[in-house]
Design an enzyme around this catalytic site. Structure first.
Site, mmCIF file in Angstrom:
data_model
loop_
_atom_site.group_PDB
_atom_site.id
_atom_site.type_symbol
_atom_site.label_atom_id
_atom_site.label_comp_id
_atom_site.label_asym_id
_atom_site.label_seq_id
_atom_site.Cartn_x
_atom_site.Cartn_y
_atom_site.Cartn_z
ATOM 1 N N GLY A 239 59.371 63.697 -12.830
ATOM 2 C CA GLY A 239 58.892 64.860 -12.087
ATOM 3 C C GLY A 239 58.723 64.571 -10.614
ATOM 4 O O GLY A 239 59.100 63.503 -10.111
ATOM 5 N N GLU A 273 61.534 64.727 -17.541
ATOM 6 C CA GLU A 273 60.688 63.589 -17.962
ATOM 7 C C GLU A 273 59.523 63.389 -16.993
ATOM 8 O O GLU A 273 59.336 62.290 -16.454
ATOM 9 C CB GLU A 273 61.533 62.307 -17.998
ATOM 10 C CG GLU A 273 62.755 62.377 -18.898
ATOM 11 C CD GLU A 273 63.680 61.165 -18.699
ATOM 12 O OE1 GLU A 273 63.411 60.330 -17.817
ATOM 13 O OE2 GLU A 273 64.671 61.068 -19.436
ATOM 14 N N PRO A 274 58.722 64.410 -16.749
ATOM 15 C CA PRO A 274 57.633 64.226 -15.783
ATOM 16 C C PRO A 274 56.485 63.427 -16.371
ATOM 17 O O PRO A 274 56.141 63.564 -17.543
ATOM 18 C CB PRO A 274 57.178 65.667 -15.495
ATOM 19 C CG PRO A 274 57.488 66.409 -16.760
ATOM 20 C CD PRO A 274 58.734 65.759 -17.331
ATOM 21 N N GLY A 275 55.898 62.583 -15.544
ATOM 22 C CA GLY A 275 54.724 61.826 -15.974
ATOM 23 C C GLY A 275 53.573 62.087 -15.017
ATOM 24 O O GLY A 275 52.627 62.806 -15.301
ATOM 25 N N ARG A 276 53.707 61.519 -13.808
ATOM 26 C CA ARG A 276 52.633 61.577 -12.823
ATOM 27 C C ARG A 276 52.149 63.009 -12.532
ATOM 28 O O ARG A 276 50.956 63.251 -12.463
ATOM 29 C CB ARG A 276 53.149 60.958 -11.526
ATOM 30 C CG ARG A 276 52.078 60.757 -10.484
ATOM 31 C CD ARG A 276 52.709 60.331 -9.152
ATOM 32 N NE ARG A 276 53.745 59.356 -9.250
ATOM 33 C CZ ARG A 276 53.577 58.037 -9.090
ATOM 34 N NH1 ARG A 276 52.386 57.565 -8.781
ATOM 35 N NH2 ARG A 276 54.595 57.222 -9.191
ATOM 36 N N CYS A 344 38.887 37.525 -8.738
ATOM 37 C CA CYS A 344 39.039 36.461 -7.753
ATOM 38 C C CYS A 344 40.406 36.503 -7.096
ATOM 39 O O CYS A 344 41.236 35.589 -7.275
ATOM 40 C CB CYS A 344 38.804 35.117 -8.425
ATOM 41 S SG CYS A 344 37.178 35.105 -9.188
#
Ligand code: LLP
Length: 417
Positions: A239, A273-276, A344
């Site tokens: 996307g 295929e959107p993700g974000r 660390c």
């Protein structure tokens, strides 16, 4: 919609004050808004409603079962990149017939599992993968549904680590090689050509490279049809990007216009295929300040979340807004802090140079963390991963319990005596 509002100076997700969740579940925790997830999915699907299409949520963005369950109930399919993600989709009640399988390194076991589950399509990324899929499908007496992921060699203009559509990237098959590989695929007895696939990168904020890549894919589709290769679908990949700071990603309807324009002359089903864009702004990372530390050169807010919880700032120098959970009084004095974790490493920061009016013990919300947050979390420094919580109106539910150290060492063994 904005699910994050201050009410009586307390930051809420939908109708739940974050302080209430922190008191019940502890910190660090990921908090998601069901309404925001639902709205993001619905906006995507609506933009393409005039056209036969399938949204395949990119599981890698956030693979919690509750989130997959929610998208499955909304009608979503899934883009997976591992056998593990397939198992998650199945465990969440997703429909395997709506699953596409991407990735350059599919193992024989993963291919077998996907064939047995009956997925919609393998997005094939190399000539040798095509041969392997054909062989395994043959062993199972099946025909594997395939697309070739074609690398259009277009610069998406995003962070180099998440640009995928350049010829120097490991992804896909070369554009020029695609016609010959499709001919090869057609000659193989155990594959069935379903479509064509491409993906040029993530956090895309510019429509021009998307239009360029899709134009090339549309030309290829035409060429393949002239060669007598029939396709059922065109998968246009991930996307658009989201706003983390001051980016101006294209609104979904404008993106839709570009996609629909590129494929105006054909009738193929469109896959996405959107993700974000579905999950990113639907979640935040809730953390508590352990110490305020005035350094010689700069001041630090040492919080209980770290790069193991949210690696994006360390890995991509990514920006996430930081909000105080109790609304700041704009008149009050504020200091500039680097918001850092207990790990660390100097790279262990969540944000740098932020003006905050905060005290030890205060809660902070690290915003836009719904995608590639928990799914990239690790146990570095033997830090148990935090809880995940879904807010729905005035209620909330733990959708992943906080890990304990015993979970982390459960598979380890001391040496024999
Ligand atoms: N499809 C494929 C084949 C992909 O490789 C990706 C993302 C997507 C879909 C989903 O793209 P999206 O809609 O989310 O842009 N960890 C990085 C992002 C890596 C994305 C990799 N591929 C980050 O935190 O920014």
């Amino acid at each position: 919609m904005n699910p994050y509002q201050y009410r009586n100076r307390e930051l809420h997700v939908e109708d739940v004050p974050l302080a209430r969740i922190a008191a019940a579940v502890g910190t660090p925790s990921y908090i998601y808004s069901r309404a925001a997830l639902t709205e993001a999915y619905t906006a995507y699907a609506k933009a393409f409603e005039a056209r036969d299409h399938l949204v395949c949520y990119a599981v890698k963005a956030n693979s919690n079962l509750a989130i997959l369950d929610l998208f499955a109930r909304l009608g979503s399919g899934f883009d997976i990149v591992s056998g593990g993600e397939l198992q998650r989709v199945l465990a969440a009640g997703g429909d395997p017939a709506k699953v596409v399988f991407s990735g350059v390194g599919k193992s024989a076991d993963e291919i077998r599992a996907a064939l047995e589950a009956g997925i919609l399509c393998f997005n094939i990324e190399s000539a040798n993968e095509l041969e392997r899929v054909n062989r395994i499908a043959g062993e199972l007496g099946m025909r594997a549904p395939i697309s070739l992921r074609v690398n259009p060699d277009v610069d998406a203009g995003t962070h180099p680590y998440i640009a995928t559509g350049l010829k120097q990237n490991k992804f896909g098959v070369a554009y020029a090689d695609a016609p010959a590989l499709y001919s090869r695929a057609r000659s193989l007895p155990h594959v069935r050509i379903e479509g064509v696939d491409c993906h040029i990168g993530s956090q895309l904020t510019d429509l021009a490279p998307i239009a360029e890549a899709l134009g090339k894919i549309a030309d290829l589709v035409e060429r393949l049809e002239r060669d007598g290769i029939e396709l059922k679908h065109v998968d246009v990949g991930g996307g658009v990007g989201i706003r983390y700071q001051s980016e101006t990603p294209p609104p979904i309807p404008e993106y839709a216009e570009v996609v629909l324009q590129a494929f105006r002359n054909d009738r193929h089903k469109l896959l996405f295929e959107p993700g974000r864009v579905l999950a990113g702004n639907a979640g935040l990372l809730l953390t508590r300040i352990e110490y305020l530390k005035k350094g010689e050169d700069r001041s630090f807010a040492v919080v209980d979340a770290a790069m193991n919880d949210l690696v994006r700032p360390a890995l991509y120098d990514a920006w996430h807004d930081v909000l105080t959970v109790t609304e700041e009084n704009p008149a009050a004095a504020a200091d500039v802090y680097d918001v850092v974790g207990p790990i660390c490493e100097t790279g262990d920061f969540l944000a740098r140079g932020r003006r905050l009016n905060a005290r030890e013990g205060d809660l902070l919300a690290i915003m836009s963390a719904g995608a590639y947050g928990m799914s990239m979390a690790s146990n570095y420094n033997t830090r148990p991963r935090g809880a995940e919580v879904m807010v729905d109106g005035s209620e909330f539910q733990v959708i992943r319990e906080r890990e304990e150290v015993s979970d982390l060492i459960a598979r380890e063994r001391r040496l024999p005596s």
